[in-house]
Enzyme design. Structure first.
Site, PDB file in Angstrom:
ATOM      1  N   ASP A 147      20.825  20.355  23.302  1.00 51.78           N
ATOM      2  CA  ASP A 147      22.281  20.219  23.278  1.00 51.78           C
ATOM      3  C   ASP A 147      22.736  20.410  21.838  1.00 51.78           C
ATOM      4  O   ASP A 147      21.963  20.210  20.902  1.00 51.78           O
ATOM      5  CB  ASP A 147      22.726  18.835  23.784  1.00 51.78           C
ATOM      6  CG  ASP A 147      24.163  18.827  24.296  1.00 51.78           C
ATOM      7  OD1 ASP A 147      24.375  18.860  25.522  1.00 51.78           O
ATOM      8  OD2 ASP A 147      25.091  18.829  23.449  1.00 51.78           O
ATOM      9  N   ARG A 158      40.260  12.384  19.788  1.00 55.20           N
ATOM     10  CA  ARG A 158      38.827  12.507  19.501  1.00 55.20           C
ATOM     11  C   ARG A 158      38.537  12.575  18.006  1.00 55.20           C
ATOM     12  O   ARG A 158      37.457  12.175  17.570  1.00 55.20           O
ATOM     13  CB  ARG A 158      38.275  13.761  20.184  1.00 55.20           C
ATOM     14  CG  ARG A 158      38.408  13.700  21.708  1.00 55.20           C
ATOM     15  CD  ARG A 158      37.057  13.788  22.322  1.00 55.20           C
ATOM     16  NE  ARG A 158      37.123  13.898  23.765  1.00 55.20           N
ATOM     17  CZ  ARG A 158      36.560  14.881  24.453  1.00 55.20           C
ATOM     18  NH1 ARG A 158      35.932  15.858  23.814  1.00 55.20           N
ATOM     19  NH2 ARG A 158      36.617  14.886  25.763  1.00 55.20           N
TER      20      ARG A 158
HETATM   21  C1  LIG Z   1      29.787  18.553  30.665  1.00 55.58           C
HETATM   22  S1  LIG Z   1      28.237  18.431  29.825  1.00 55.58           S
HETATM   23  C2  LIG Z   1      27.129  18.990  31.094  1.00 55.58           C
HETATM   24  C3  LIG Z   1      25.839  18.204  31.091  1.00 55.58           C
HETATM   25  C4  LIG Z   1      24.845  18.606  32.183  1.00 55.58           C
HETATM   26  N1  LIG Z   1      24.376  19.948  32.013  1.00 55.58           N
HETATM   27  C5  LIG Z   1      25.436  18.412  33.549  1.00 55.58           C
HETATM   28  O1  LIG Z   1      25.771  19.393  34.215  1.00 55.58           O
HETATM   29  O2  LIG Z   1      25.571  17.265  34.002  1.00 55.58           O
HETATM   30  C6  LIG Z   1      28.334  19.821  28.705  1.00 55.58           C
HETATM   31  C7  LIG Z   1      27.361  19.743  27.545  1.00 55.58           C
HETATM   32  O3  LIG Z   1      27.311  21.027  26.896  1.00 55.58           O
HETATM   33  C8  LIG Z   1      27.147  20.804  25.522  1.00 55.58           C
HETATM   34  N2  LIG Z   1      27.550  21.989  24.753  1.00 55.58           N
HETATM   35  C9  LIG Z   1      28.806  22.453  24.542  1.00 55.58           C
HETATM   36  N3  LIG Z   1      28.771  23.519  23.738  1.00 55.58           N
HETATM   37  C10 LIG Z   1      27.475  23.753  23.440  1.00 55.58           C
HETATM   38  C11 LIG Z   1      26.797  24.713  22.644  1.00 55.58           C
HETATM   39  N4  LIG Z   1      27.452  25.659  21.979  1.00 55.58           N
HETATM   40  N5  LIG Z   1      25.445  24.623  22.549  1.00 55.58           N
HETATM   41  C12 LIG Z   1      24.759  23.668  23.220  1.00 55.58           C
HETATM   42  N6  LIG Z   1      25.337  22.728  23.980  1.00 55.58           N
HETATM   43  C13 LIG Z   1      26.697  22.773  24.086  1.00 55.58           C
HETATM   44  C14 LIG Z   1      27.998  19.571  25.248  1.00 55.58           C
HETATM   45  O4  LIG Z   1      27.629  18.932  24.043  1.00 55.58           O
HETATM   46  C15 LIG Z   1      27.764  18.723  26.495  1.00 55.58           C
HETATM   47  O5  LIG Z   1      26.760  17.778  26.284  1.00 55.58           O
END
Ligand SMILES: C[S@@+](CC[C@H](N)C(=O)[O-])C[C@H]1O[C@@H](n2cnc3c(N)ncnc32)[C@H](O)[C@@H]1O
Length: 274
Positions: free
Chosen positions: A138, A36
């Site tokens: 996000d 990555r």
């Molecule tokens: C696996 S995706 C889940 C997306 C959606 N909620 C779903 O369930 O389909 C996880 C998301 O959490 C975000 N994320 C991770 N750490 C975060 C943080 N500290 N603050 C905000 N978003 C975060 C990531 O960028 C990613 O887009």
């Protein structure tokens, strides 16, 4: 950079990611980190992983790129479809007055699914003069740019019915499908780090929070702190939706189960102590 990631660099990556985003990287994720970070390292012509990490320490732009590269954005339209049914069936207000927060919205499929579910039952929400009723946040600014455009390839549209595709998407000549403007207008996207020292909902109070498949990346203490802030943003009788592997009841007493991984906030008295 052709050298493999050494343990010192890897531990530094883990520490940085935990400090900024709250994300805990497993001790075996060497290859994932190396894959990555290859592009960001190449882009700035860093000679080693160490010099890349030295450069990003005090550089907000490089740090954002580092976070964008290491987040996992897997998502889908109407993922865990029972949540959207619960939202419609158990909302504490008329649907046209509901305000919903998608916290960790990734590339937009979750907030657009919420908007579509609401618009199907309350078509007045599609009118141009209505303010947005879904807040989508996000930490990943690349995911947010993608989400705002709302353009999806055919293989990203699983979960949507033919009728939903016809009614709420424009088929573009390039073969991609774009969420129609009247649905896009229902969603306000904003960059927000859930691990910020003082986390506040940009809309202050909301009636439902979707925070699904985000908490799994955080440690227990971070999870507890974030859940307390999410609950502060929820109106009484508001609903919190979590991911299928994220059980919350053990940690929060004010929540009452509302079907699978959905919880309703019954009293605000205890959460104010968090
Ligand atoms: C696996 S995706 C889940 C997306 C959606 N909620 C779903 O369930 O389909 C996880 C998301 O959490 C975000 N994320 C991770 N750490 C975060 C943080 N500290 N603050 C905000 N978003 C975060 C990531 O960028 C990613 O887009």
């Amino acid at each position: 950079v052709s050298e493999p990631l050494n343990d010192t660099d890897f531990q530094r990556v883990r520490t940085l990611l935990r400090a900024h985003a709250g994300i805990e990287l497993g001790p075996s994720k060497y290859q994932l980190v190396f894959n990555r970070l290859a592009a960001p390292i190449r882009r700035i012509n860093a000679l080693s992983v160490k010099s890349y990490l030295d450069m990003l320490e005090n550089n907000a732009e490089l740090t954002q790129e580092f976070i964008n590269a290491l987040t996992t954005n897997v998502t889908a339209f109407f993922r865990e479809p029972h949540h959207f049914i619960t939202l419609i069936a158990s909302a504490s207000k008329p649907l046209s007055e509901l305000r919903v927060w998608s916290a960790g919205c990734s590339t937009g499929q979750e907030p657009y699914s919420i908007a579509i579910a609401l618009a199907q039952k309350a078509p007045e929400l599609l009118r141009a003069e209505r303010p947005a009723c879904v807040l989508a946040t996000d930490i990943d600014t690349n995911a947010l740019s993608f989400a705002k455009e709302g353009k999806y390839r055919e293989d990203q549209l699983k979960g949507l019915s033919k009728e939903q595709l016809l009614q709420f998407f424009d088929a573009l000549p390039s073969g991609v499908f774009q969420v129609k403007k009247n649905i896009r207008r229902m969603v306000e996207f904003k960059a927000l780090n859930l691990n910020a020292p003082t986390l506040r909902c940009p809309w202050h109070q909301v009636d439902a929070v979707f925070c699904r498949n985000v908490m799994i990346y955080f440690g227990q203490d971070t999870q507890r702190k974030i859940i307390a802030s999410l609950l502060k943003a929820l109106n009484p009788n508001g609903i919190l939706f979590s991911g299928h592997s994220e059980m919350l009841l053990h940690s929060v007493q004010d929540l009452e189960a509302l079907g699978q991984t959905a919880y309703v906030l019954r009293s605000k008295a205890l959460t104010s102590l968090c």
